[in-house]
Design a protein around this motif. Structure first.
Motif, PDB file in Angstrom:
ATOM      1  N   MET A  39       0.709  -1.206   0.032  1.00  0.00           N
ATOM      2  CA  MET A  39      -0.158   0.074  -0.016  1.00  0.00           C
ATOM      3  C   MET A  39       0.895   1.302   0.163  1.00  0.00           C
ATOM      4  O   MET A  39       0.398   2.409  -0.476  1.00  0.00           O
ATOM      5  N   LEU A  40       2.285   1.193   0.515  1.00  0.00           N
ATOM      6  CA  LEU A  40       2.887   2.263   0.491  1.00  0.00           C
ATOM      7  C   LEU A  40       3.255   2.702  -0.736  1.00  0.00           C
ATOM      8  O   LEU A  40       3.581   4.020  -1.186  1.00  0.00           O
ATOM      9  N   GLU A  41       3.143   1.820  -1.898  1.00  0.00           N
ATOM     10  CA  GLU A  41       3.533   2.342  -3.245  1.00  0.00           C
ATOM     11  C   GLU A  41       2.560   3.433  -3.646  1.00  0.00           C
ATOM     12  O   GLU A  41       2.630   4.227  -4.564  1.00  0.00           O
ATOM     13  N   HIS A  42       1.289   3.424  -2.996  1.00  0.00           N
ATOM     14  CA  HIS A  42       0.363   4.611  -3.587  1.00  0.00           C
ATOM     15  C   HIS A  42       0.338   5.818  -2.277  1.00  0.00           C
ATOM     16  O   HIS A  42      -0.609   6.461  -2.556  1.00  0.00           O
ATOM     17  N   TYR A  43       1.331   5.882  -1.663  1.00  0.00           N
ATOM     18  CA  TYR A  43       1.336   6.901  -0.866  1.00  0.00           C
ATOM     19  C   TYR A  43       1.142   8.294  -1.313  1.00  0.00           C
ATOM     20  O   TYR A  43       0.371   9.039  -0.961  1.00  0.00           O
ATOM     21  N   PHE A  44       1.814   8.416  -2.466  1.00  0.00           N
ATOM     22  CA  PHE A  44       1.912   9.937  -2.917  1.00  0.00           C
ATOM     23  C   PHE A  44       0.583  10.183  -3.454  1.00  0.00           C
ATOM     24  O   PHE A  44       0.095  11.372  -3.543  1.00  0.00           O
ATOM     25  N   LEU A  45       0.058   9.115  -4.268  1.00  0.00           N
ATOM     26  CA  LEU A  45      -1.149   9.416  -4.745  1.00  0.00           C
ATOM     27  C   LEU A  45      -2.508   9.652  -3.800  1.00  0.00           C
ATOM     28  O   LEU A  45      -3.205  10.631  -3.958  1.00  0.00           O
ATOM     29  N   ILE A  46      -2.416   9.012  -2.748  1.00  0.00           N
ATOM     30  CA  ILE A  46      -3.109   9.266  -1.582  1.00  0.00           C
ATOM     31  C   ILE A  46      -3.190  10.625  -0.809  1.00  0.00           C
ATOM     32  O   ILE A  46      -4.125  11.082  -0.757  1.00  0.00           O
ATOM     33  N   LYS A  47      -1.787  10.766  -0.672  1.00  0.00           N
ATOM     34  CA  LYS A  47      -1.405  12.351  -0.185  1.00  0.00           C
ATOM     35  C   LYS A  47      -1.784  13.317  -1.072  1.00  0.00           C
ATOM     36  O   LYS A  47      -2.603  14.365  -0.403  1.00  0.00           O
ATOM     37  N   HIS A  48      -1.705  13.294  -2.235  1.00  0.00           N
ATOM     38  CA  HIS A  48      -2.195  14.249  -3.201  1.00  0.00           C
ATOM     39  C   HIS A  48      -3.480  14.428  -3.449  1.00  0.00           C
ATOM     40  O   HIS A  48      -4.374  15.726  -3.407  1.00  0.00           O
ATOM     41  N   LEU A  49      -4.150  13.332  -3.373  1.00  0.00           N
ATOM     42  CA  LEU A  49      -5.612  13.203  -3.238  1.00  0.00           C
ATOM     43  C   LEU A  49      -6.571  13.760  -2.110  1.00  0.00           C
ATOM     44  O   LEU A  49      -7.289  14.634  -2.121  1.00  0.00           O
ATOM     45  N   HIS A  50      -5.479  13.560  -0.771  1.00  0.00           N
ATOM     46  CA  HIS A  50      -6.088  14.187   0.377  1.00  0.00           C
ATOM     47  C   HIS A  50      -5.765  15.676   0.545  1.00  0.00           C
ATOM     48  O   HIS A  50      -6.756  16.341   0.595  1.00  0.00           O
ATOM     49  N   MET A  51      -4.807  16.230  -0.318  1.00  0.00           N
ATOM     50  CA  MET A  51      -4.421  17.686  -0.177  1.00  0.00           C
ATOM     51  C   MET A  51      -5.511  18.315  -1.295  1.00  0.00           C
ATOM     52  O   MET A  51      -6.015  19.439  -0.963  1.00  0.00           O
ATOM     53  N   THR A  52      -5.678  17.500  -2.356  1.00  0.00           N
ATOM     54  CA  THR A  52      -6.590  18.146  -3.457  1.00  0.00           C
ATOM     55  C   THR A  52      -8.236  18.237  -2.715  1.00  0.00           C
ATOM     56  O   THR A  52      -8.775  19.426  -2.949  1.00  0.00           O
ATOM     57  N   THR A  53      -8.503  17.541  -1.916  1.00  0.00           N
ATOM     58  CA  THR A  53      -9.742  17.258  -1.491  1.00  0.00           C
ATOM     59  C   THR A  53      -9.931  18.378  -0.448  1.00  0.00           C
ATOM     60  O   THR A  53     -10.924  18.698   0.003  1.00  0.00           O
ATOM     61  N   ALA A  54      -8.749  18.553   0.185  1.00  0.00           N
ATOM     62  CA  ALA A  54      -8.740  19.499   1.403  1.00  0.00           C
ATOM     63  C   ALA A  54      -8.942  20.934   0.902  1.00  0.00           C
ATOM     64  O   ALA A  54      -9.439  21.600   1.281  1.00  0.00           O
ATOM     65  N   LEU A  55      -8.257  20.894  -0.148  1.00  0.00           N
ATOM     66  CA  LEU A  55      -8.260  22.460  -0.853  1.00  0.00           C
ATOM     67  C   LEU A  55      -9.788  22.579  -1.586  1.00  0.00           C
ATOM     68  O   LEU A  55     -10.293  23.571  -1.461  1.00  0.00           O
ATOM     69  N   LEU A  56     -10.399  21.519  -2.126  1.00  0.00           N
ATOM     70  CA  LEU A  56     -11.745  21.612  -2.620  1.00  0.00           C
ATOM     71  C   LEU A  56     -12.799  21.810  -1.273  1.00  0.00           C
ATOM     72  O   LEU A  56     -13.789  22.419  -1.449  1.00  0.00           O
ATOM     73  N   SER A  57     -12.557  21.405  -0.316  1.00  0.00           N
ATOM     74  CA  SER A  57     -13.147  21.385   0.863  1.00  0.00           C
ATOM     75  C   SER A  57     -13.372  22.832   1.320  1.00  0.00           C
ATOM     76  O   SER A  57     -14.363  23.565   1.455  1.00  0.00           O
ATOM     77  N   LEU A  58     -12.304  23.397   1.488  1.00  0.00           N
ATOM     78  CA  LEU A  58     -12.164  24.919   1.658  1.00  0.00           C
ATOM     79  C   LEU A  58     -12.806  25.759   0.707  1.00  0.00           C
ATOM     80  O   LEU A  58     -13.630  26.774   1.091  1.00  0.00           O
ATOM     81  N   ALA A  59     -12.661  25.301  -0.599  1.00  0.00           N
ATOM     82  CA  ALA A  59     -13.135  26.304  -1.650  1.00  0.00           C
ATOM     83  C   ALA A  59     -14.700  26.171  -1.568  1.00  0.00           C
ATOM     84  O   ALA A  59     -15.439  27.102  -1.773  1.00  0.00           O
ATOM     85  N   PHE A  60     -15.397  24.955  -1.269  1.00  0.00           N
ATOM     86  CA  PHE A  60     -16.731  24.732  -1.149  1.00  0.00           C
ATOM     87  C   PHE A  60     -17.145  25.455  -0.149  1.00  0.00           C
ATOM     88  O   PHE A  60     -18.389  26.060  -0.250  1.00  0.00           O
ATOM     89  N   PHE A  61     -16.590  25.208   1.137  1.00  0.00           N
ATOM     90  CA  PHE A  61     -16.909  25.779   2.219  1.00  0.00           C
ATOM     91  C   PHE A  61     -16.912  27.645   1.985  1.00  0.00           C
ATOM     92  O   PHE A  61     -18.079  28.088   2.420  1.00  0.00           O
ATOM     93  N   MET A  62     -15.965  28.126   1.512  1.00  0.00           N
ATOM     94  CA  MET A  62     -16.306  29.348   1.398  1.00  0.00           C
ATOM     95  C   MET A  62     -17.177  30.154   0.549  1.00  0.00           C
ATOM     96  O   MET A  62     -17.925  30.897   0.659  1.00  0.00           O
ATOM     97  N   VAL A  63     -17.416  29.324  -0.569  1.00  0.00           N
ATOM     98  CA  VAL A  63     -18.553  29.831  -1.542  1.00  0.00           C
ATOM     99  C   VAL A  63     -19.887  29.569  -0.589  1.00  0.00           C
ATOM    100  O   VAL A  63     -20.820  30.546  -0.542  1.00  0.00           O
ATOM    101  N   ARG A  64     -20.172  28.339   0.028  1.00  0.00           N
ATOM    102  CA  ARG A  64     -21.467  28.332   0.779  1.00  0.00           C
ATOM    103  C   ARG A  64     -21.404  29.227   1.980  1.00  0.00           C
ATOM    104  O   ARG A  64     -22.631  29.782   2.301  1.00  0.00           O
TER     105      ARG A  64
END
Length: 130
Positions: free
Chosen positions: A1-26
């Motif tokens: 599973m560690l071979e997917h670490y960077f993908l999961i980390k970057h997806l986590h960071m992307t969804t965090a930024l989307l969360s903030l963007a969605f929140f600010m608009v709402r």
């Protein structure tokens, strides 16, 4: 599973930024009392994203065997997440007035900023001089 670490980390960071963007608009729509807040997609999409964000975060925590009681920065980040959620509900739904929702929205963004800073620095006291 560690071979997917960077993908999961970057997806986590992307969804965090989307969360903030969605929140600010709402939050802005809530302060403006915009009817678009009642649309189904506005209510569903952010929750789907936030669920994915949380699942990715837990996946990273388990994958790396990082537990909040061993890493103070992670415990601080989780406490800030709770503050962000509570302030977010005040900003979008439960605030009694547009002004109260606006203040809660700004405070939620500050909590998010603290989470981000803590995650980047791995230091819950990163704001303090020293």
């Amino acid at each position: 599973m560690l071979e997917h670490y960077f993908l999961i980390k970057h997806l986590h960071m992307t969804t965090a930024l989307l969360s903030l963007a969605f929140f600010m608009v709402r939050a802005w729509w809530s302060v403006r009392e915009a009817p678009i807040l009642q649309r189904r997609w506005v209510k569903v999409v952010p929750h789907v994203n936030d669920t994915l964000l949380l699942l990715l975060g837990v996946t990273l925590m388990v994958m790396l065997s990082m537990w909040p009681h061993h890493h103070p920065w992670l415990a601080a980040k989780l406490l800030a997440l709770l503050a962000y959620i509570l302030l977010g509900t005040l900003a979008i739904k439960r605030g009694r007035s547009p002004a109260a929702r606006g203040v809660a929205g700004l405070a939620a963004v500050v909590a998010f900023g603290y989470m981000l800073g803590t995650a980047v620095t791995k230091d819950p006291l990163f704001l303090l001089p020293g």
